[in-house]
Design a protein around this motif. Structure first.
Motif, PDB file in Angstrom:
ATOM      1  N   MET A   1       0.845  -1.193   0.000  1.00 57.63           N
ATOM      2  CA  MET A   1       0.000   0.000   0.000  1.00 57.63           C
ATOM      3  C   MET A   1       0.881   1.243   0.000  1.00 57.63           C
ATOM      4  SD  MET A   1      -3.095   0.787   2.523  1.00 57.63           S
ATOM      5  CE  MET A   1      -3.133   2.368   3.273  1.00 57.63           C
ATOM      6  N   GLY A   2       0.524   2.218  -0.796  1.00 60.45           N
ATOM      7  CA  GLY A   2       1.312   3.438  -0.917  1.00 60.45           C
ATOM      8  C   GLY A   2       0.957   4.470   0.134  1.00 60.45           C
ATOM      9  N   THR A   3       1.878   5.375   0.360  1.00 62.14           N
ATOM     10  CA  THR A   3       1.630   6.537   1.210  1.00 62.14           C
ATOM     11  C   THR A   3       1.322   7.688   0.263  1.00 62.14           C
ATOM     12  OG1 THR A   3       3.184   5.703   2.855  1.00 62.14           O
ATOM     13  CG2 THR A   3       2.586   8.030   3.002  1.00 62.14           C
ATOM     14  N   ARG A   4       0.036   7.986   0.117  1.00 60.43           N
ATOM     15  CA  ARG A   4      -0.414   8.977  -0.854  1.00 60.43           C
ATOM     16  C   ARG A   4      -0.262  10.402  -0.304  1.00 60.43           C
ATOM     17  NH1 ARG A   4      -3.607   4.688  -0.616  1.00 60.43           N
ATOM     18  NH2 ARG A   4      -5.056   5.649   0.813  1.00 60.43           N
TER      19      ARG A   4
ATOM     20  N   GLY B   1       4.830   9.168  -0.124  1.00 54.54           N
ATOM     21  CA  GLY B   1       4.429  10.543   0.126  1.00 54.54           C
ATOM     22  C   GLY B   1       4.815  11.092   1.493  1.00 54.54           C
ATOM     23  N   TYR B   2       5.480  10.307   2.304  1.00 53.10           N
ATOM     24  CA  TYR B   2       5.863  10.732   3.660  1.00 53.10           C
ATOM     25  C   TYR B   2       6.992  11.775   3.595  1.00 53.10           C
ATOM     26  CZ  TYR B   2       8.786   6.764   2.413  1.00 53.10           C
ATOM     27  OH  TYR B   2       9.591   5.890   1.730  1.00 53.10           O
ATOM     28  N   PRO B   3       7.179  12.554   4.677  1.00 52.02           N
ATOM     29  CA  PRO B   3       8.166  13.644   4.661  1.00 52.02           C
ATOM     30  C   PRO B   3       9.599  13.219   4.343  1.00 52.02           C
ATOM     31  CG  PRO B   3       6.671  13.948   6.488  1.00 52.02           C
ATOM     32  CD  PRO B   3       6.358  12.593   5.898  1.00 52.02           C
TER      33      PRO B   3
ATOM     34  N   GLN C   1      -5.161  10.842   0.798  1.00 58.95           N
ATOM     35  CA  GLN C   1      -3.798  11.252   1.112  1.00 58.95           C
ATOM     36  C   GLN C   1      -3.533  11.208   2.618  1.00 58.95           C
ATOM     37  OE1 GLN C   1      -6.194  13.311   0.091  1.00 58.95           O
ATOM     38  NE2 GLN C   1      -5.992  15.355   0.952  1.00 58.95           N
ATOM     39  N   GLU C   2      -2.305  10.866   2.949  1.00 60.85           N
ATOM     40  CA  GLU C   2      -1.859  10.886   4.338  1.00 60.85           C
ATOM     41  C   GLU C   2      -1.099  12.171   4.649  1.00 60.85           C
ATOM     42  OE1 GLU C   2      -0.323   6.967   5.681  1.00 60.85           O
ATOM     43  OE2 GLU C   2      -0.989   6.326   3.685  1.00 60.85           O
TER      44      GLU C   2
ATOM     45  N   ILE D   1       7.629  25.689   2.542  1.00 61.82           N
ATOM     46  CA  ILE D   1       6.942  24.401   2.450  1.00 61.82           C
ATOM     47  C   ILE D   1       6.231  24.154   3.774  1.00 61.82           C
ATOM     48  CG2 ILE D   1       7.172  21.908   2.129  1.00 61.82           C
ATOM     49  CD1 ILE D   1       9.862  22.489   0.715  1.00 61.82           C
ATOM     50  N   LYS D   2       4.944  23.829   3.684  1.00 61.18           N
ATOM     51  CA  LYS D   2       4.178  23.422   4.867  1.00 61.18           C
ATOM     52  C   LYS D   2       3.725  21.991   4.642  1.00 61.18           C
ATOM     53  CE  LYS D   2      -0.035  25.067   5.732  1.00 61.18           C
ATOM     54  NZ  LYS D   2      -1.138  25.914   6.216  1.00 61.18           N
ATOM     55  N   ILE D   3       3.973  21.134   5.637  1.00 63.36           N
ATOM     56  CA  ILE D   3       3.538  19.740   5.550  1.00 63.36           C
ATOM     57  C   ILE D   3       2.412  19.530   6.546  1.00 63.36           C
ATOM     58  CG2 ILE D   3       4.171  17.303   5.726  1.00 63.36           C
ATOM     59  CD1 ILE D   3       7.100  18.142   5.301  1.00 63.36           C
ATOM     60  N   ILE D   4       1.307  18.994   6.059  1.00 60.31           N
ATOM     61  CA  ILE D   4       0.155  18.678   6.896  1.00 60.31           C
ATOM     62  C   ILE D   4      -0.011  17.171   6.917  1.00 60.31           C
ATOM     63  CG2 ILE D   4      -2.348  18.930   7.160  1.00 60.31           C
ATOM     64  CD1 ILE D   4      -2.053  21.638   5.680  1.00 60.31           C
ATOM     65  N   GLU D   5      -0.096  16.616   8.110  1.00 56.85           N
ATOM     66  CA  GLU D   5      -0.386  15.191   8.277  1.00 56.85           C
ATOM     67  C   GLU D   5      -1.888  15.063   8.461  1.00 56.85           C
ATOM     68  OE1 GLU D   5       1.607  11.547  10.676  1.00 56.85           O
ATOM     69  OE2 GLU D   5       1.095  13.307  11.877  1.00 56.85           O
TER      70      GLU D   5
END
Length: 136
Positions: A1-4, A27-29, A91-92, A108-112
């Motif tokens: 399974m992918g990390t979207r 797709g993880y940081p 998406q994760e 860059i802003k990363i949202i979990e």
């Protein structure tokens, strides 16, 4: 399974992103986030350019987006350009990249994305260089 993940890119003055990129895997940081940061950290955003310029440049945000897609889209699948209106793609993580109109500074802003009892939260906000230092 992918990390979207979804990646939105815009100029800071704009209310809507210019592009929405769906990434199906990694797709993880420390995966996609780090790849994005390493790519973006090399660029100088300009308003015009000279053909003999030795820097790695993008002539504005639209040029940067075209170069980013060209760099990461090599084969069928994996990376897609989705409509800006696409918000729930399983998406994760979401990456919100903005370029300041005046300074050309990239943020860059990363949202979990939260599921169940876990709330959605911002886990990073800063420059490509800061993201590299945090996740490398």
């Amino acid at each position: 399974m992918g990390t979207r993940s979804l990646t939105y890119i815009k100029e800071k003055r704009d209310t809507m992103p210019t592009i929405n990129i769906y990434k199906q895997y990694d797709g993880y940081p420390s995966g996609w986030g780090l790849e994005l940061a390493e790519f973006l950290n090399n660029y100088t955003i300009t308003d015009g350019y000279r053909l003999n310029d030795k820097r790695t440049i993008a002539n504005g945000v639209a040029c940067l987006i075209a170069q980013l897609v060209s760099e990461f889209k090599k084969d069928v699948g994996g990376l897609y350009v989705y409509p800006i209106s696409s918000k729930d793609c399983g998406q994760e993580y979401e990456y919100h990249i903005s370029v300041c109109d005046k300074t050309k500074y990239i943020t860059i802003k990363i949202i979990e994305i939260g599921w169940g009892d876990n709330p959605t939260k911002t886990i990073f906000k800063g420059s490509p260089e800061e993201l590299i230092k945090k996740y490398q």
